[in-house]
Design a protein around this motif. Structure first.
Motif, mmCIF file in Angstrom:
data_model
loop_
_atom_site.group_PDB
_atom_site.id
_atom_site.type_symbol
_atom_site.label_atom_id
_atom_site.label_comp_id
_atom_site.label_asym_id
_atom_site.label_seq_id
_atom_site.Cartn_x
_atom_site.Cartn_y
_atom_site.Cartn_z
ATOM 1 N N ALA B 6 0.737 -1.358 0.504
ATOM 2 C CA ALA B 6 0.089 -0.035 -0.192
ATOM 3 C C ALA B 6 1.011 1.368 0.060
ATOM 4 N N ILE B 7 0.058 2.201 -0.957
ATOM 5 C CA ILE B 7 0.926 3.832 -0.473
ATOM 6 C C ILE B 7 0.073 4.648 -0.480
ATOM 7 N N ILE B 8 0.515 5.511 0.850
ATOM 8 C CA ILE B 8 -0.668 6.200 1.239
ATOM 9 C C ILE B 8 -0.067 7.959 0.516
ATOM 10 N N GLY B 9 -0.829 7.919 -0.462
ATOM 11 C CA GLY B 9 -0.775 9.211 -1.023
ATOM 12 C C GLY B 9 -0.046 9.886 -2.212
ATOM 13 N N ALA B 10 -0.519 10.282 -2.810
ATOM 14 C CA ALA B 10 -0.727 10.101 -4.281
ATOM 15 C C ALA B 10 -0.041 12.012 -4.826
ATOM 16 N N GLY B 11 0.727 12.321 -3.632
ATOM 17 C CA GLY B 11 2.050 13.677 -4.434
ATOM 18 C C GLY B 11 3.137 12.953 -4.761
ATOM 19 N N PRO B 12 3.963 13.847 -5.033
ATOM 20 C CA PRO B 12 5.036 13.440 -5.880
ATOM 21 C C PRO B 12 5.719 12.346 -4.700
ATOM 22 N N ILE B 34 0.811 -3.663 -6.146
ATOM 23 C CA ILE B 34 0.903 -2.070 -5.335
ATOM 24 C C ILE B 34 -0.088 -1.485 -5.949
ATOM 25 N N VAL B 35 -0.978 -1.397 -4.336
ATOM 26 C CA VAL B 35 -2.373 -0.178 -4.153
ATOM 27 C C VAL B 35 -1.785 1.386 -3.767
ATOM 28 N N CYS B 36 -2.377 2.467 -4.641
ATOM 29 C CA CYS B 36 -1.880 3.404 -3.905
ATOM 30 C C CYS B 36 -3.749 4.481 -3.311
ATOM 31 N N ALA B 125 -3.368 2.207 -10.669
ATOM 32 C CA ALA B 125 -3.114 1.449 -9.173
ATOM 33 C C ALA B 125 -3.225 2.452 -8.480
ATOM 34 N N VAL B 126 -3.681 3.747 -8.427
ATOM 35 C CA VAL B 126 -4.379 5.002 -7.478
ATOM 36 C C VAL B 126 -5.536 4.451 -7.200
ATOM 37 N N ARG B 127 -6.532 4.371 -6.209
ATOM 38 C CA ARG B 127 -7.681 4.887 -5.511
ATOM 39 C C ARG B 127 -8.474 5.923 -5.584
ATOM 40 N N PHE B 128 -8.358 6.751 -6.261
ATOM 41 C CA PHE B 128 -8.476 8.510 -6.070
ATOM 42 C C PHE B 128 -9.776 8.770 -5.279
ATOM 43 N N SER B 129 -10.440 9.709 -4.753
ATOM 44 C CA SER B 129 -10.751 10.062 -4.251
ATOM 45 C C SER B 129 -11.384 8.869 -2.345
ATOM 46 N N ASP B 161 1.152 -6.592 2.741
ATOM 47 C CA ASP B 161 2.288 -6.913 3.949
ATOM 48 C C ASP B 161 3.172 -5.443 3.331
ATOM 49 N N ALA B 162 3.180 -4.210 3.187
ATOM 50 C CA ALA B 162 4.683 -3.709 3.468
ATOM 51 C C ALA B 162 3.449 -1.812 3.181
ATOM 52 N N VAL B 163 3.432 -1.300 4.166
ATOM 53 C CA VAL B 163 2.827 -0.219 3.801
ATOM 54 C C VAL B 163 3.944 1.160 3.595
ATOM 55 N N VAL B 164 3.296 2.289 2.359
ATOM 56 C CA VAL B 164 4.018 3.395 2.176
ATOM 57 C C VAL B 164 3.850 4.558 2.836
#
Ligand SMILES: Cc1cc2nc3c(=O)[nH]c(=O)nc-3n(C[C@H](O)[C@H](O)[C@H](O)COP(=O)(O)OP(=O)(O)OC[C@H]3O[C@@H](n4cnc5c(N)ncnc54)[C@H](O)[C@@H]3O)c2cc1C
Ligand SMILES: Cc1cc2nc3c(=O)[nH]c(=O)nc-3n(C[C@H](O)[C@H](O)[C@H](O)COP(=O)(O)OP(=O)(O)OC[C@H]3O[C@@H](n4cnc5c(N)ncnc54)[C@H](O)[C@@H]3O)c2cc1C
Ligand SMILES: NC(=O)c1ccc[n+]([C@@H]2O[C@H](COP(=O)([O-])OP(=O)(O)OC[C@H]3O[C@@H](n4cnc5c(N)ncnc54)[C@H](OP(=O)(O)O)[C@@H]3O)[C@@H](O)[C@H]2O)c1
Ligand SMILES: NC(=O)c1ccc[n+]([C@@H]2O[C@H](COP(=O)([O-])OP(=O)(O)OC[C@H]3O[C@@H](n4cnc5c(N)ncnc54)[C@H](OP(=O)(O)O)[C@@H]3O)[C@@H](O)[C@H]2O)c1
Lengths: 451, 451
Positions: B6-12, B34-36, B125-129, B161-164
């Motif tokens: 998981a990636i939390i946030g789709a800023g730079p 990958i899920v952002c 790969a980004v779940r917006f809103s 398994d991992a979180v960014v």
């Protein structure tokens, strides 16, 4: 193990729930353990003013939408507690439209020194600066509630047998987008973040909305010297006898810079925009299946007697109605919820609950006049009081007071707050305030009570 | 079952993480799922401008603190991606200080049409809103992450398994209270909610704070016609050669109405207050034991190589440093985190991690000059790049560019944005912009790129 009850919020509704239990305890009833969670550092809900806007010092959404120079917009005789009168609190007649701080003083006065059970202050049942983060159904029964002590970030998850949601519904702004609004060069503020009209002096102000916030922020702006106030109204014009510099226009279509285009084709330039477009019933801390979903209406669907959540057991909501009545309605609700929790009152089966809700909803649909609208809420309260030992009072006379108030506003929207009404609780006639509202620029308790 | 990240946030930063995985996949590496999660409806983080303030349409805290007429405050040559240059994006030299929208265009350009894996767009790969609400350790390994799709309120809890964590740290305002501030009659706005200086024209403006936001909002106010700007600075004066109407004063002691009292005993009256008092690293969605606790510093304690959380396995933070470098630093971090996740790089044992952190912290303590400060972050980035296949670039020359920028600002705080720098990536010298910054009042991409 003793049962545990959570109350979420210590605004007028949550305070009413505490008072209701205290009143039973004072009559020797055994009451369960009560924990009230309040995210602010003091109680009073909307009446607890803050200069902050947006997010507070803990990065929580600011709760109160009130502003400097806010005075009651209805006669205090319509909201008076039946078990704690203005006379009892102030010791002498006061005016019908007190400012915010004076009403806070009154609400606080009823419970400040009160005990919940002998030897334990009611206020000690409140965990201040503690936000409820998550409420979900427990697998067996009751709820798991996670709260966070904001100054320390400490979280705890506890089991409660019942939950009373009293978090208000005028805190999360409804903010519609209008085409081009991002090009508007002046401040764009929702009523929720409006804190005073001083900076609008000399300005041409656009207020979008046609209800209480629009009306009151409009006359505040006028009182504090705005050059003009234009209301942009979507449906029903307010139709007051506005001073020349206040006008009602149709809905905004779009903005191009400071130029505002209205649906009737006219355009006009403004210095500031206030969005008085209402609020959202919003319960981010409740598991989705526990959330009440409703618009701002006199009878939200899904609540038996306006308080018992249909979708889950032992979950109650206070104060979720659109409000003619406020403090005394919250009392009536809280007393009834208390009696359900104490098993003094019994819930009918789900079908009977549904039928009761449906009866009210059907009646609401047929409402044709303001009188019927106010009477609807009066009858709803009467129905609740009948089921409890909350002191009954002359609700029909309060309806007349509301209608007279409506008439006063029609006659003069700038001076209606100078009128005086009679309490149905004590028979006391309000005393005129020492200063006409349009000339009163100090809204402190001290100034208000000055002889 | 394939691993899930998981990636939390789709800023730079979050976009850099996606790009890092895409770049590995393009070289035939097998990458995990990958899920952002991005709570806004588009990516770009701070660079995704909104006119909203306080709470957004879903009653979530508004993320971006950017405002109209915001231009890069450092040379773009210092933030350029090593694997996607300005020349590649714009096809011709542009100026060193582009406005916000142009930088958004650049960040977006690198990934807009890119694939994460063959046949699947990176953007998909980004779940917006979709806001992340809760992350807690799973009893076995990895994390349980609860997210909410804001338009529908639909929640889901999934295992990763991992979180960014790439949620930024300039979004939750730090808003100190000053005695009497609630009596100040004009607008009191934190920099986070500042959207433009137009309404400050002709006004006497007080800005509390002495860092980048204070400086830039001050010169914006000046550019748009403020009568005066007074900075109230707690520690280090900025010391620029301000125009006559801009002054630095000591810290505010208290307010009495519009009169502001300063610690040196002077008083002055203002029309508006801007609190440019910085931001809070705030992670309400992380379980308390997973939260990074730090001030705004070049090396937050508790992060090995500035990204690996010491207190829990498989938890990473991007971009949590105070920032000289931005986009290319986020890249270096994201590439390293990717390599840890792909097990191309190995984590040393906890003691070695602690020693490495301690070495950097000790060095940071001994920093004596701006040069050493910038060099510190450059060396940190160099250290990361060494561990990955991110294209290395001439960081020492970028340090010189930062120092030259500092000098330009000293020489003239109003014109430094007219200077041009050379890219260390392409050797291209920036082209002067067609309009001096002080005269540029249109910050759109179209106007900027006009020949
Ligand atoms: C601008 C404005 C002016 C008004 N003027 C009048 C008036 O003149 N006369 C009148 O009768 N009514 C007025 N009202 C109506 C007002 O809603 C009621 O008077 C009353 O405050 C409602 O009480 P409540 O307890 O239901 O909600 P609130 O007063 O909103 O209190 C809710 C409490 O819950 C707390 N809370 C919320 N979420 C959480 C959480 N997650 N965890 C812990 N605590 C939480 C809040 O901090 C707050 O203290 C006004 C409302 C507004 C917005
Ligand atoms: C006013 C201002 C001006 C700046 N100007 C410059 C400049 O000129 N040059 C420069 O190089 N840098 C500038 N910066 C620094 C800026 O922080 C970085 O450029 C960059 O935006 C940081 O990227 P990020 O991805 O780490 O964080 P952000 O850009 O903050 O992005 C974080 C993302 O995470 C999302 N998010 C947060 N919480 C959640 C959640 N719970 N669930 C889902 N999504 C979430 C947000 O919506 C956001 O999209 C500026 C910063 C500010 C505040
Ligand atoms: N003491 C005081 O002086 C005082 C001051 C302010 C508020 N209050 C209290 O605060 C509470 C809330 O009042 P409120 O006026 O904020 O909310 P409200 O009564 O719910 O009214 C919302 C208003 O917003 C309008 N609106 C909503 N969406 C819109 C859109 N997209 N475009 C245009 N208009 C839109 C509605 O118009 P439609 O009718 O077309 O839907 C309505 O006029 C009330 O209890 C009130 O008594 C008291
Ligand atoms: N592109 C642009 O033009 C632009 C514009 C604005 C911001 N930014 C970026 O935004 C980021 C954040 O910058 P920032 O300036 O908002 O934050 P910051 O750099 O963290 O600075 C915070 C400031 O607030 C002051 N402060 C904190 N608490 C205070 C208190 N109680 N009383 C008085 N002063 C107090 C600090 O003073 P002390 O030093 O005394 O602690 C410091 O001056 C930076 O990355 C910056 O580059 C860019």
């Amino acid at each position: 193990m003793s049962r545990r009850i959570a109350i979420i919020g210590a605004g007028p509704s949550g305070m009413a729930q505490l008072r209701a239990f205290a009143s039973a305890a004072a009559q020797q009833a055994e009451i369960p353990e009560i924990v009230c969670f309040e995210k602010q550092s003091d109680w009073g809900g909307q009446w607890n003013y803050t200069w902050r806007t947006g997010l507070d010092e803990h990065s929580e959404p600011v709760h109160s939408s009130m502003y400097r120079h806010l005075w009651s917009n209805g006669p205090k005789e319509c909201l008076e507690f039946a078990d704690y009168t203005f006379d009892e609190h102030f010791g002498r007649p006061i005016s019908s439209y007190p400012p915010r701080a004076v009403l806070w003083d009154y609400i606080n006065g009823r419970v400040h020194h009160a005990e919940l059970v002998p030897g334990r202050l009611l206020k000690d049942a409140v965990r201040f600066s503690t936000a409820v983060r998550q409420v979900s159904s427990h697998s067996e029964r009751g709820y798991l509630l996670t709260s966070e002590h904001l100054p320390t970030g400490q979280q705890s998850t506890e089991h409660f047998d019942a939950v009373v949601v009293a978090c208000g519904h005028f805190s999360y702004p409804h903010i519609p987008a209008f085409e081009g609004i991002k090009t508007f060069p002046g401040p764009v503020t929702h009523a929720h973040d409006f804190r005073g009209a001083e900076s609008l002096a000399g300005k041409d102000v656009l207020i979008i909305g046609g209800s209480y916030s629009a009306e009151d922020i409009g006359i505040q702006a006028h009182k504090l010297g705005a050059a003009s106030v234009t209301f942009s109204v979507r449906t029903q014009p307010m139709g007051f006898g506005w001073p020349d510099t206040l006008q009602e226009w149709p809905l905004v279509e779009r903005f191009t810079g400071s130029t505002t285009h209205f649906l009737d084709g006219r355009t006009r330039s403004f210095d500031a925009v206030v969005l008085a477009t209402g609020y959202r019933h919003h319960f981010p801390f409740l598991a989705p299946e526990l959330r009440l979903v409703t618009a701002n209406t006199l009878y939200p669907d899904g609540l038996y007697k306006g308080v018992v959540f249909e979708g889950a057991r032992d979950l109650y909501f206070l104060g979720m109605q659109d409000q003619w009545f406020t403090f005394n309605m919250f009392d009536a609700q809280a007393w009834f919820v208390r009696d359900l929790i104490l098993q003094r009152a019994v819930l009918p089966d789900p079908q009977s609950q549904r039928r009761d809700i449906q009866t009210w909803l059907t009646r609401l649909k047929s409402v044709q006049s303001v009188r019927e609208d106010v009477q609807f809420q009066a009858d709803y309260i009467a129905d609740l009081i009948e089921l409890t030992d909350y002191p009954s009072f002359d609700l029909d006379t309060v309806v007349e007071t509301f209608l007279a108030w409506k008439q006063d506003k029609k006659e003069n929207i700038l001076t209606y707050r100078d009128r005086c009404y009679r309490s149905v609780m004590t028979g006391t006639l309000a005393a005129p305030h020492h200063t006409p509202w349009m000339e009163a620029f100090d809204d402190s308790v001290e100034e208000y009570l000055r002889e």
